[in-house]
Write an enzyme that holds these catalytic residues in place. Structure first.
Site, mmCIF file in Angstrom:
data_model
loop_
_atom_site.group_PDB
_atom_site.id
_atom_site.type_symbol
_atom_site.label_atom_id
_atom_site.label_comp_id
_atom_site.label_asym_id
_atom_site.label_seq_id
_atom_site.Cartn_x
_atom_site.Cartn_y
_atom_site.Cartn_z
ATOM 1 N N GLU A 38 0.810 -1.225 0.000
ATOM 2 C CA GLU A 38 0.000 0.000 0.000
ATOM 3 C C GLU A 38 0.841 1.271 0.000
ATOM 4 O OE1 GLU A 38 -4.109 -1.218 2.055
ATOM 5 O OE2 GLU A 38 -2.489 -1.012 3.516
HETATM 6 C C1 ACM Z 1 -2.363 -5.440 3.839
HETATM 7 O O1 ACM Z 1 -3.437 -5.899 4.271
HETATM 8 N N1 ACM Z 1 -2.252 -4.160 3.539
HETATM 9 C C2 ACM Z 1 -1.189 -6.277 3.648
#
Ligand code: ACM
Length: 516
Positions: A333
């Site tokens: 992310e």
């Molecule tokens: C995640 O759930 N961002 C690895």
């Protein structure tokens, strides 16, 4: 009936406790179908062993004369024998001495034997033979003996988990032979003390629960935007500044290096490997608040050498404290970087991890960089994971719609999030890692891992509610051959675990799908 007499009818006690629990905390569960009595046939073991043959003879019974006999013992096996004996003594009040034995330990003993030629038992496998005369547990590794002890535990009545003495007519284990080994080498779970700090004791409670179901990897998410949780001597502000917060504004906390080593050792004694995760380059606000010189918009500054100097210090110190092979660098992310910047960063991180003798793991996004075959990619959403295969890397499956234990069970369960899925226990159970993702076969997968992200779980009681019973379901996904798994049998075996959790003080979700 006096209290003493009542206590001598443990099934009645369990029934009463169960009824009170059902009344007090949960919607009434459907009436259970008539099932075998605890300790009677067929045994209700989770994870289901790879092979189990019941014998026709009478059961083995623990008595005042039972002893644990160690054959071919070394200090590690002696410690495992002591662990077993301590477990058996607690509820039975029998003395259960432990002694080294020459070959052939004889009548009335529970024998642990380490053999150098374990045939096909593998790293974690074991063979268990129970007759009316003796219990024989054989493995090629101490880890295999430890897994076998968990099976012995579950073959005995649930009362064996009691902290205090229980009077019973007998303590019987059915006569049988089990030859068992795991489907996958990696059977993991993840805790997130970065979002809500968990004490050492709480982490150890979770390790105990993992051990009961033969899990072998605990991944600790030790840093995120909301907190930095591990002491780094060369970078004291990481904890002095970065540990003081958590989700919801609580006081946070951190593990001293001694605390972390205590966790590592506690896990090691249960044949569980700790995988520390330090999030980079995103999810890093706690660190960049402590050291603003490495802070760029929403990540570490990936084009500054100061960043790599800091990460080198962190990875060096954590590697020295971590006996396991792997360091997890997060990598998920990430916003605000070009694909080239991201790839260059991941490749630098990989070099640092390898420099300290460790192998790297990252969330699936790292497959967008040029990774080594020894680097492991942890799937969670499946957008980018197949890119890992071109590098020869293996995959850990943590599908967020099956294995994310921070998801709610149903729309009305109290804790958890819903962005990936609602995950009832049947959803956690009914999937096959070999066919979950197009293009990813059994050979590409090292195993599975069940993360519990910490946004909504403030303490171990909440962690346990999210974990149980789904962690037991995922333990079976990871251990048991796919052809042996089926939901109806699992339901019945899962129901038999609840009296154990009552004794162990483990909180759990009383799913209406299970005949508790
Ligand atoms: C995640 O759930 N961002 C690895």
């Amino acid at each position: 009936m006096s209290a003493r007499e009542l206590w001598s009818h443990p099934k009645l006690v369990i029934a009463i406790v169960g009824a009170l629990l059902a009344l007090g905390c949960n919607p009434p569960a459907p009436a259970p179908p008539p099932g075998p009595q605890s300790g009677a046939l067929p045994p209700r073991i989770i994870p289901l062993p790879a092979s189990l043959s019941l014998a026709s003879g009478p059961p083995f019974k623990l008595t005042k004369e039972t002893r644990v006999a160690l054959v071919g013992a070394n200090p590690e096996v002696a410690a495992i024998g002591e662990t077993l004996a301590a477990l058996l003594r607690r509820a039975t009040d029998f003395p259960i001495p432990v002694s080294a034995s020459s070959d052939g330990s004889g009548s009335g003993s529970v024998e642990l034997r380490l053999v150098s030629d374990p045939a096909s038992l593998g790293e974690d496998g074991y063979r268990l033979t129970v007759t009316s005369d003796s219990v024989r547990l054989v493995a090629g590794t101490p880890a295999g003996l430890f897994r076998g002890i968990q099976t012995i535990r579950q073959l005995l009545p649930a009362d064996i988990e009691s902290e205090i003495g229980v009077e019973r007519g007998d303590w019987a284990m059915p006569a049988l032979t089990i030859v068992d080994r795991p489907r996958f080498a990696w059977r993991g779970s993840m805790l997130d003390p970065a979002r809500h700090f968990l004490t050492v004791k709480e982490v150890e409670q979770y390790i105990d629960l993992m051990a009961l179901y033969k899990l072998n990897v605990l991944h600790l998410h030790l840093s995120d935007d909301q907190g930095w949780r591990i002491q780094i001597n060369s970078r004291p502000k990481l904890t002095a500044v970065g540990s003081l917060s958590q989700v919801g504004g609580g006081p946070g906390g951190f593990y001293t290096q001694q605390d972390y080593q205590d966790i590592v050792r506690y896990a090691q004694a249960r044949y569980i490997t700790i995988v520390p995760e330090i999030e980079m380059p995103g999810h890093s606000r706690a660190a960049t608040t402590a050291y603003p010189e490495v802070a760029c918009t929403s990540t570490f500054c990936v084009d500054k050498e100061d960043t790599y100097a800091l990460l080198d210090d962190v990875v060096r110190e954590i590697s020295a404290l971590t006996p396991g092979t792997y360091i997890h660098i997060g990598g998920d992310e990430v916003e605000g970087l070009t694909p080239e910047q991201y790839a260059r960063f991941v490749e630098r991180a990989q070099t640092i991890v390898n420099k300290y003798g460790k192998l790297m793991i990252g969330w699936e996004e790292i497959a967008k960089a040029h990774i080594k075959p020894t680097t492991i990619v942890q799937q969670w959403k499946s957008d980018s994971v197949t890119a890992a295969l071109q590098y020869g890397s293996k995959i850990i499956l943590s599908p967020s719609d099956k294995a994310y234990l921070d998801m709610k069970y149903t729309a009305t369960t109290e804790l958890g999030l819903t962005w990936a899925a609602l995950i009832e226990v049947n959803t956690a159970y009914n999937w096959d890692p070999a066919v979950y993702m197009p293009g990813v076969t059994e050979q590409n997968v090292v195993g599975i891992e069940a993360p519990i992200w910490g946004e909504t779980v403030r303490n171990i009681t909440a962690v346990e509610f999210q974990a149980m019973p789904r962690l037991a379901a995922l333990a079976e996904v990871a251990w048991t051959p796919q052809t042996s798994r089926e939901w109806q049998g699992f339901r019945s075996r899962l129901a038999a675990q609840a009296p154990r959790w009552h004794y162990l003080g483990v909180n759990y979700y009383r799913s209406p799908l299970i005949p508790w």
